[in-house]
Motif scaffolding. Structure first.
Motif, PDB file in Angstrom:
ATOM      1  N   MET A  16      22.424  12.424  59.536  1.00 55.80           N
ATOM      2  CA  MET A  16      21.334  12.829  59.365  1.00 55.80           C
ATOM      3  C   MET A  16      20.923  14.357  59.846  1.00 55.80           C
ATOM      4  SD  MET A  16      18.433  10.042  59.748  1.00 55.80           S
ATOM      5  CE  MET A  16      17.116  10.737  59.086  1.00 55.80           C
ATOM      6  N   PHE A  17      21.693  14.550  61.087  1.00 54.35           N
ATOM      7  CA  PHE A  17      21.922  15.910  61.558  1.00 54.35           C
ATOM      8  C   PHE A  17      22.674  17.084  60.920  1.00 54.35           C
ATOM      9  CE2 PHE A  17      19.350  13.063  64.419  1.00 54.35           C
ATOM     10  CZ  PHE A  17      18.374  13.846  64.891  1.00 54.35           C
ATOM     11  N   GLY A  18      23.428  16.321  60.047  1.00 56.61           N
ATOM     12  CA  GLY A  18      24.515  17.372  59.546  1.00 56.61           C
ATOM     13  C   GLY A  18      23.868  18.081  58.401  1.00 56.61           C
ATOM     14  N   PRO A  19      24.854  18.853  57.466  1.00 57.31           N
ATOM     15  CA  PRO A  19      24.204  19.790  56.581  1.00 57.31           C
ATOM     16  C   PRO A  19      23.632  18.722  55.368  1.00 57.31           C
ATOM     17  CG  PRO A  19      26.729  19.180  56.472  1.00 57.31           C
ATOM     18  CD  PRO A  19      26.301  18.727  57.789  1.00 57.31           C
ATOM     19  N   PRO A  20      22.769  19.226  54.819  1.00 58.68           N
ATOM     20  CA  PRO A  20      21.857  18.632  53.701  1.00 58.68           C
ATOM     21  C   PRO A  20      22.866  18.493  52.441  1.00 58.68           C
ATOM     22  CG  PRO A  20      21.238  20.834  53.912  1.00 58.68           C
ATOM     23  CD  PRO A  20      22.232  20.781  55.025  1.00 58.68           C
ATOM     24  N   GLY A  21      22.380  17.631  51.480  1.00 53.52           N
ATOM     25  CA  GLY A  21      23.175  17.231  50.307  1.00 53.52           C
ATOM     26  C   GLY A  21      24.118  16.267  50.505  1.00 53.52           C
ATOM     27  N   ARG A  22      24.140  15.660  51.739  1.00 53.46           N
ATOM     28  CA  ARG A  22      25.070  14.578  51.947  1.00 53.46           C
ATOM     29  C   ARG A  22      24.269  13.162  51.907  1.00 53.46           C
ATOM     30  NH1 ARG A  22      28.723  18.006  54.915  1.00 53.46           N
ATOM     31  NH2 ARG A  22      30.383  16.546  55.481  1.00 53.46           N
ATOM     32  N   LEU A  23      25.416  12.023  51.771  1.00 59.41           N
ATOM     33  CA  LEU A  23      24.707  10.736  51.687  1.00 59.41           C
ATOM     34  C   LEU A  23      24.721  10.199  53.386  1.00 59.41           C
ATOM     35  CD1 LEU A  23      23.790   8.891  49.364  1.00 59.41           C
ATOM     36  CD2 LEU A  23      26.091   7.837  49.577  1.00 59.41           C
ATOM     37  N   TYR A  24      23.641   9.616  53.489  1.00 57.33           N
ATOM     38  CA  TYR A  24      23.593   8.955  54.856  1.00 57.33           C
ATOM     39  C   TYR A  24      23.458   7.662  54.593  1.00 57.33           C
ATOM     40  CZ  TYR A  24      21.191   7.085  59.141  1.00 57.33           C
ATOM     41  OH  TYR A  24      20.681   6.187  60.170  1.00 57.33           O
ATOM     42  N   VAL A  25      24.276   6.699  55.051  1.00 52.90           N
ATOM     43  CA  VAL A  25      24.406   5.307  54.610  1.00 52.90           C
ATOM     44  C   VAL A  25      24.387   4.449  56.010  1.00 52.90           C
ATOM     45  CG1 VAL A  25      25.420   3.259  53.570  1.00 52.90           C
ATOM     46  CG2 VAL A  25      25.853   5.688  52.696  1.00 52.90           C
ATOM     47  N   VAL A  80      19.589  10.636  51.070  1.00 50.09           N
ATOM     48  CA  VAL A  80      19.977  11.892  50.934  1.00 50.09           C
ATOM     49  C   VAL A  80      19.795  12.640  51.968  1.00 50.09           C
ATOM     50  CG1 VAL A  80      19.942  13.902  49.353  1.00 50.09           C
ATOM     51  CG2 VAL A  80      19.958  11.634  48.327  1.00 50.09           C
ATOM     52  N   VAL A  81      20.441  13.365  52.711  1.00 51.04           N
ATOM     53  CA  VAL A  81      20.109  14.235  54.042  1.00 51.04           C
ATOM     54  C   VAL A  81      19.388  15.263  53.338  1.00 51.04           C
ATOM     55  CG1 VAL A  81      20.981  15.558  55.862  1.00 51.04           C
ATOM     56  CG2 VAL A  81      21.958  13.573  55.222  1.00 51.04           C
ATOM     57  N   GLU A 115      20.007  22.262  58.441  1.00 49.90           N
ATOM     58  CA  GLU A 115      21.031  21.326  59.238  1.00 49.90           C
ATOM     59  C   GLU A 115      20.329  21.350  60.573  1.00 49.90           C
ATOM     60  OE1 GLU A 115      24.981  22.441  59.045  1.00 49.90           O
ATOM     61  OE2 GLU A 115      25.584  21.325  60.823  1.00 49.90           O
ATOM     62  N   GLY A 116      20.282  20.130  61.101  1.00 50.92           N
ATOM     63  CA  GLY A 116      19.607  19.884  62.486  1.00 50.92           C
ATOM     64  C   GLY A 116      18.182  19.372  62.533  1.00 50.92           C
ATOM     65  N   GLU A 117      17.544  19.497  61.389  1.00 49.71           N
ATOM     66  CA  GLU A 117      16.421  18.914  61.080  1.00 49.71           C
ATOM     67  C   GLU A 117      16.325  17.482  60.992  1.00 49.71           C
ATOM     68  OE1 GLU A 117      12.971  20.791  58.558  1.00 49.71           O
ATOM     69  OE2 GLU A 117      13.378  18.709  57.681  1.00 49.71           O
ATOM     70  N   ALA A 118      17.321  17.106  60.545  1.00 52.89           N
ATOM     71  CA  ALA A 118      17.546  15.538  59.962  1.00 52.89           C
ATOM     72  C   ALA A 118      16.429  14.639  59.255  1.00 52.89           C
ATOM     73  CB  ALA A 118      17.807  14.769  61.543  1.00 52.89           C
ATOM     74  N   SER A 119      15.720  15.344  58.163  1.00 53.62           N
ATOM     75  CA  SER A 119      14.909  14.562  57.524  1.00 53.62           C
ATOM     76  C   SER A 119      15.750  14.273  56.312  1.00 53.62           C
ATOM     77  CB  SER A 119      13.804  15.610  56.926  1.00 53.62           C
ATOM     78  OG  SER A 119      14.060  16.493  55.823  1.00 53.62           O
ATOM     79  N   ALA A 120      15.120  12.935  55.595  1.00 50.72           N
ATOM     80  CA  ALA A 120      16.131  12.374  54.649  1.00 50.72           C
ATOM     81  C   ALA A 120      15.269  11.457  53.639  1.00 50.72           C
ATOM     82  CB  ALA A 120      17.215  11.303  55.226  1.00 50.72           C
ATOM     83  N   VAL A 121      15.881  11.365  52.480  1.00 54.47           N
ATOM     84  CA  VAL A 121      15.053  10.596  51.526  1.00 54.47           C
ATOM     85  C   VAL A 121      15.843   9.121  51.251  1.00 54.47           C
ATOM     86  CG1 VAL A 121      14.240  10.687  48.928  1.00 54.47           C
ATOM     87  CG2 VAL A 121      14.258  12.416  50.510  1.00 54.47           C
ATOM     88  N   LEU A 127      27.289  15.035  48.076  1.00 52.48           N
ATOM     89  CA  LEU A 127      26.898  14.505  46.788  1.00 52.48           C
ATOM     90  C   LEU A 127      26.982  15.615  45.674  1.00 52.48           C
ATOM     91  CD1 LEU A 127      23.695  13.033  48.002  1.00 52.48           C
ATOM     92  CD2 LEU A 127      25.415  11.694  46.789  1.00 52.48           C
ATOM     93  N   GLY A 128      27.559  16.765  45.872  1.00 48.19           N
ATOM     94  CA  GLY A 128      27.740  17.852  45.085  1.00 48.19           C
ATOM     95  C   GLY A 128      28.967  17.695  44.555  1.00 48.19           C
ATOM     96  N   ALA A 129      29.988  17.020  45.160  1.00 50.70           N
ATOM     97  CA  ALA A 129      31.586  16.876  44.675  1.00 50.70           C
ATOM     98  C   ALA A 129      31.933  15.587  45.105  1.00 50.70           C
ATOM     99  CB  ALA A 129      32.309  17.877  45.299  1.00 50.70           C
ATOM    100  N   GLY A 130      32.966  14.959  44.441  1.00 44.16           N
ATOM    101  CA  GLY A 130      33.431  13.880  45.180  1.00 44.16           C
ATOM    102  C   GLY A 130      33.045  12.766  44.153  1.00 44.16           C
ATOM    103  N   PRO A 131      33.458  11.397  44.674  1.00 47.36           N
ATOM    104  CA  PRO A 131      33.092  10.413  43.672  1.00 47.36           C
ATOM    105  C   PRO A 131      31.584   9.843  43.549  1.00 47.36           C
ATOM    106  CG  PRO A 131      34.036   9.631  45.617  1.00 47.36           C
ATOM    107  CD  PRO A 131      34.292  11.109  45.676  1.00 47.36           C
TER     108      PRO A 131
END
Length: 197
Positions: free
Chosen positions: A55-64, A76-77, A81-87, A136-140
């Motif tokens: 959550m504290f990392g870069p946005p646009g990543r998946l937090y599971v 979705v983060v 970066e560092g704010e850590a809000s998520a959906v 989430l922008g690249a990869g599987p």
DNA sequence: GAAATGATCGTCT
DNA sequence: GACGATCATTTCA
């Protein structure tokens, strides 16, 4: 896009397509969680820990994350970066890979139940902790935003958030597409168990 | 129908 | 040692 606060990103995710492991979903229900120190219901509230590092990392990543001893939930983060809000991705409609999804969710009585609820959603898509931090922008695992943001969407209190000052009504950050049979809907938080006398 | 309960474990207190 | 951003199944009316 994901640089904004989760509460602003969430409504724009409605109608987005999420693809993972051969199944594609159209998101119908999401929920926003605030950053560190902001939202008592958020995993990030008490700062960075082992579980919520993503959550504290870069946005646009998946937090599971794993919960209740058996379920995975996907977020979705958002935010800088560092704010850590998520959906939190709560529900969606399976639009492709129906056979795959049905195989993963044998208890579903109809297709609307395949991904109705956060844990069911991850199960239908076969998302697990191994996917934590996925881009989430690249990869599987991919998230494609709708061509046009949803015009009509509903807002309400979050589900499953309890505790002093942390009730769901404090932050009406749940967003959904009205009339969708795949929306999980409001469910009061039921206590784990009443202490036996 | 609604409501209660068991499953099952990583993380934090 | 408690408990959770839950779900499926069982139990009761």
């Amino acid at each position: 896009m994901f640089e904004a606060h989760a509460r602003d990103v969430a409504p724009r995710l409605l109608g987005a397509r999420l693809t993972a492991n051969g199944v594609t979903l159209r998101l119908t229900e999401v929920e926003a969680y605030g950053g560190s120190g902001e939202d008592p219901g958020s995993h990030a509230f008490r700062g960075r820990g082992r579980r919520n590092a993503t959550m504290f990392g870069p946005p646009g990543r998946l937090y599971v994350y794993f919960t209740y001893g058996m379920h995975w939930c996907a977020n979705v983060v958002c935010g800088p970066e560092g704010e850590a809000s998520a959906v939190l991705l709560r529900a969606g409609e399976v639009v492709d890979g129906l056979a795959e999804a049905r195989g993963r969710r044998p208890s579903a009585r109809n297709d609307a139940e395949l991904a109705r609820g956060p844990a069911r959603l991850t199960r239908a898509l076969a998302i697990t902790g191994a996917d934590d931090g996925a881009d989430l922008g690249a990869g599987p695992i991919r998230l494609e935003l709708p061509e046009r943001p949803a015009i009509a969407f509903a807002t309400g209190p979050r589900t499953g958030v309890s505790g002093p000052g942390g009730d769901g009504a404090a932050f009406p950050w749940r967003f959904w597409l009205p009339g969708e049979p795949t929306v999980s809907g409001y469910r009061p938080h039921t206590p784990r168990r009443r202490p036996a006398y």
